[in-house]
Design a protein around this motif. Structure first.
Motif, PDB file in Angstrom:
ATOM      1  N   CYS A 135       1.000  -1.298   0.202  1.00  0.00           N
ATOM      2  CA  CYS A 135       0.068   0.030  -0.126  1.00  0.00           C
ATOM      3  C   CYS A 135       0.868   1.263   0.020  1.00  0.00           C
ATOM      4  O   CYS A 135       1.920   1.149   0.671  1.00  0.00           O
ATOM      5  N   GLY A 136       0.461   2.218  -0.700  1.00  0.00           N
ATOM      6  CA  GLY A 136       1.229   3.279  -0.765  1.00  0.00           C
ATOM      7  C   GLY A 136       0.417   4.542  -1.155  1.00  0.00           C
ATOM      8  O   GLY A 136      -0.585   4.375  -1.908  1.00  0.00           O
ATOM      9  N   GLY A 137       0.649   5.747  -0.412  1.00  0.00           N
ATOM     10  CA  GLY A 137      -0.270   6.742  -0.651  1.00  0.00           C
ATOM     11  C   GLY A 137       0.399   8.108  -0.044  1.00  0.00           C
ATOM     12  O   GLY A 137       1.361   8.392   0.402  1.00  0.00           O
ATOM     13  N   GLY A 138      -0.531   9.209  -0.204  1.00  0.00           N
ATOM     14  CA  GLY A 138       0.012  10.375   0.366  1.00  0.00           C
ATOM     15  C   GLY A 138      -0.738  11.589  -0.004  1.00  0.00           C
ATOM     16  O   GLY A 138      -2.169  11.338  -0.906  1.00  0.00           O
ATOM     17  N   ARG A 139      -0.585  12.874   0.323  1.00  0.00           N
ATOM     18  CA  ARG A 139      -1.226  14.225   0.219  1.00  0.00           C
ATOM     19  C   ARG A 139      -0.934  14.752  -1.154  1.00  0.00           C
ATOM     20  O   ARG A 139       0.228  14.585  -1.375  1.00  0.00           O
ATOM     21  N   TYR A 140      -2.009  15.086  -1.829  1.00  0.00           N
ATOM     22  CA  TYR A 140      -1.634  15.834  -3.279  1.00  0.00           C
ATOM     23  C   TYR A 140      -2.413  17.225  -3.168  1.00  0.00           C
ATOM     24  O   TYR A 140      -3.363  17.252  -4.080  1.00  0.00           O
ATOM     25  N   ASP A 141      -2.047  18.153  -2.380  1.00  0.00           N
ATOM     26  CA  ASP A 141      -2.578  19.270  -2.463  1.00  0.00           C
ATOM     27  C   ASP A 141      -2.725  20.170  -3.666  1.00  0.00           C
ATOM     28  O   ASP A 141      -3.616  21.136  -3.906  1.00  0.00           O
ATOM     29  N   GLY A 142      -1.687  19.934  -4.553  1.00  0.00           N
ATOM     30  CA  GLY A 142      -1.500  21.050  -5.948  1.00  0.00           C
ATOM     31  C   GLY A 142      -2.031  20.094  -7.033  1.00  0.00           C
ATOM     32  O   GLY A 142      -2.223  20.892  -8.050  1.00  0.00           O
ATOM     33  N   LEU A 143      -2.589  18.987  -6.929  1.00  0.00           N
ATOM     34  CA  LEU A 143      -3.079  18.098  -8.110  1.00  0.00           C
ATOM     35  C   LEU A 143      -4.439  18.409  -8.766  1.00  0.00           C
ATOM     36  O   LEU A 143      -4.502  18.667  -9.925  1.00  0.00           O
ATOM     37  N   GLY A 150      -6.091  17.340  -1.327  1.00  0.00           N
ATOM     38  CA  GLY A 150      -6.444  16.012  -1.311  1.00  0.00           C
ATOM     39  C   GLY A 150      -5.508  14.967  -0.848  1.00  0.00           C
ATOM     40  O   GLY A 150      -4.406  15.234  -0.624  1.00  0.00           O
ATOM     41  N   ILE A 151      -6.188  13.471  -0.546  1.00  0.00           N
ATOM     42  CA  ILE A 151      -5.150  12.565  -0.038  1.00  0.00           C
ATOM     43  C   ILE A 151      -5.802  11.614  -0.434  1.00  0.00           C
ATOM     44  O   ILE A 151      -6.871  11.024  -0.575  1.00  0.00           O
ATOM     45  N   GLY A 152      -4.810  10.454  -0.853  1.00  0.00           N
ATOM     46  CA  GLY A 152      -5.437   8.907  -1.124  1.00  0.00           C
ATOM     47  C   GLY A 152      -4.136   7.810  -0.856  1.00  0.00           C
ATOM     48  O   GLY A 152      -3.008   8.120  -0.648  1.00  0.00           O
ATOM     49  N   PHE A 153      -4.757   6.758  -1.319  1.00  0.00           N
ATOM     50  CA  PHE A 153      -3.608   5.631  -1.502  1.00  0.00           C
ATOM     51  C   PHE A 153      -4.098   4.482  -2.489  1.00  0.00           C
ATOM     52  O   PHE A 153      -5.221   4.687  -3.090  1.00  0.00           O
TER      53      PHE A 153
END
Length: 421
Positions: A281-289, A300-303
């Protein structure tokens, strides 16, 4: 060769597909508890979406995407991941107009031209989560908690949660400069990919699995030592929430993940028995996407979880459920004259919710009984000349061996009663 599939693909056969259904069932149960709703995006998107969303310096974009020109002279790409597609859908369908955050999950195939290995294919499947619209660390903790709950429901142990912060556009330039200073006199020792990353995105050097690059990156500066006040506060809040939830974690300052859109929180869950490729499992926050894809600045954030790798882990721990292709009734017609009555009975049984099958190969009675045993079938309904003439069936209980001549019209009721006992 027309008798083999393309390299890096795998057929999911009967006997294995039940394992997939089991995992997907757990996914839906967990997502329902956490109030995430399913989204299904197209398998291909405009190539530009991934160039802008994932980042042109990533291995995915540079080496792994399946991109082609369609008949309308447009460049399209089989999705290598689903976050950018989910964000595109979020914007296209104005999901931001509803209650926030928007909480989505998906299950589906992705495509990357990668070197096939155990649990890793060129067409592979991911379960993913996206939460768009919430800025604070609480949603980060929820996302991680959901992943942990999923693995817990499957019964997996020996899992390790690693977390890090990869900063934001405010503090990352400071870290970039420190990394370049650290690697400047080591460039000649790095692989060709990392040499090109030095100017474009030196953080990606830390993600390289080349042994020489790993060796020469030992002692590199840590992003957590360069975080701005906001990122530091966010990361501290995440750790506090994980501790409050009783979720164990370890800090990994080298964890940067392989996608350029990550900001602040990055995390990974590893299952060590899988060896070098231990991440499940891998993920993280992507506030600029969202802004990069044409929307307003939106956090936003996801995995994403690789389903093939989860199934491999479940197999290693002997956690896959035992599945049998058991049926309730096998209808055995003896002779062509009995076929119509047999088919009528099978139809009535199925309409009543009873799993039933019949002989389609004109087998002998002995062969049909052997076939029914292999299923296995709980009952066999025999239709010979006498049964056909009297509109009756000889119903045999395959467990006890007892048999009884009954009226055809009573069969569905008797089977239903037997199943209820």
């Amino acid at each position: 060769m027309l008798t083999t599939g393309p390299r890096g693909t795998k057929d999911i056969l009967p006997g294995s597909s039940e394992n997939w259904q089991y995992v997907e069932k757990i996914i839906r149960q967990v997502c329902r508890k956490f109030t995430y709703q399913e989204i299904r995006t197209p398998i291909f998107e405009h190539t530009e979406l991934f160039l802008r969303g994932i980042g042109e310096t990533t291995d995915i974009v540079e080496k792994e995407m399946y991109t082609f020109i369609d008949r309308g002279k447009r460049s399209v790409t089989l999705r290598p991941e689903n976050t950018a597609a989910a964000v595109r859908s979020y914007l296209e369908h104005k999901m931001y107009g509803g209650p926030q955050p928007t909480k989505l999950f998906y299950i589906g195939p992705m495509f990357r031209y990668d070197r096939p290995q155990a649990g890793r294919y060129r067409q592979f499947h991911q379960f993913g989560i996206e939460a768009i619209g919430a800025p604070g660390p609480a949603i980060d903790a929820e996302i991680i908690s959901l992943a942990v709950e999923f693995f817990y429901k499957l019964g997996l142990s020996d899992l390790k949660l690693l977390i890090n912060s990869v900063g934001c556009p405010q503090c990352r330039p400071i870290y970039r400069a420190k990394l370049q200073e650290f690697f400047r006199d080591k460039i000649s020792y790095l692989c060709s990919d990392c040499q090109s990353r030095f100017d474009r995105n030196p953080m990606r050097i830390l993600d390289c699995k080349n042994e020489t690059c790993v060796t020469h990156s030992q002692g590199a500066p840590h992003m957590v030592d360069c975080l701005c006040e906001e990122c530091s506060r966010h990361f501290a809040g995440l750790k506090e929430l994980l501790t409050a939830a009783g979720i164990q974690y370890a800090l990994n300052p080298r964890l940067v993940r392989g996608l350029d859109y990550y900001t602040k929180t990055a995390f990974e869950i590893q299952y060590s028995p899988l060896g070098a490729q231990s991440a499940v499992c891998g993920g993280g926050r992507y506030d600029g996407l969202v802004a990069e894809c044409g929307g307003q600045p939106t956090p936003g954030i996801g995995f994403a979880i690789g389903i093939e790798r989860v199934l491999l882990a479940l197999e290693k721990q002997d956690l896959l459920p035992t599945t049998e292709n058991e049926i309730d009734v096998f209808v055995a017609p003896l002779g062509d004259a009995s076929q119509a009555m047999a088919f009528q009975i099978v139809t009535e049984l199925r309409r009543a919710g009873i799993a039933a099958d019949m002989d389609y190969m004109n087998r002998s009675l002995k062969a049909q009984m052997k076939y029914a045993n292999k299923y296995p079938a709980k009952y066999v309904a025999l239709i010979g000349e006498n049964e056909l003439a009297e509109k009756k069936v000889m119903l045999k209980n395959m467990e006890t061996g007892s048999q009884e001549l009954i009226n055809k019209a009573e069969l569905v009721h008797m089977i239903s009663e037997g199943m209820e006992k």
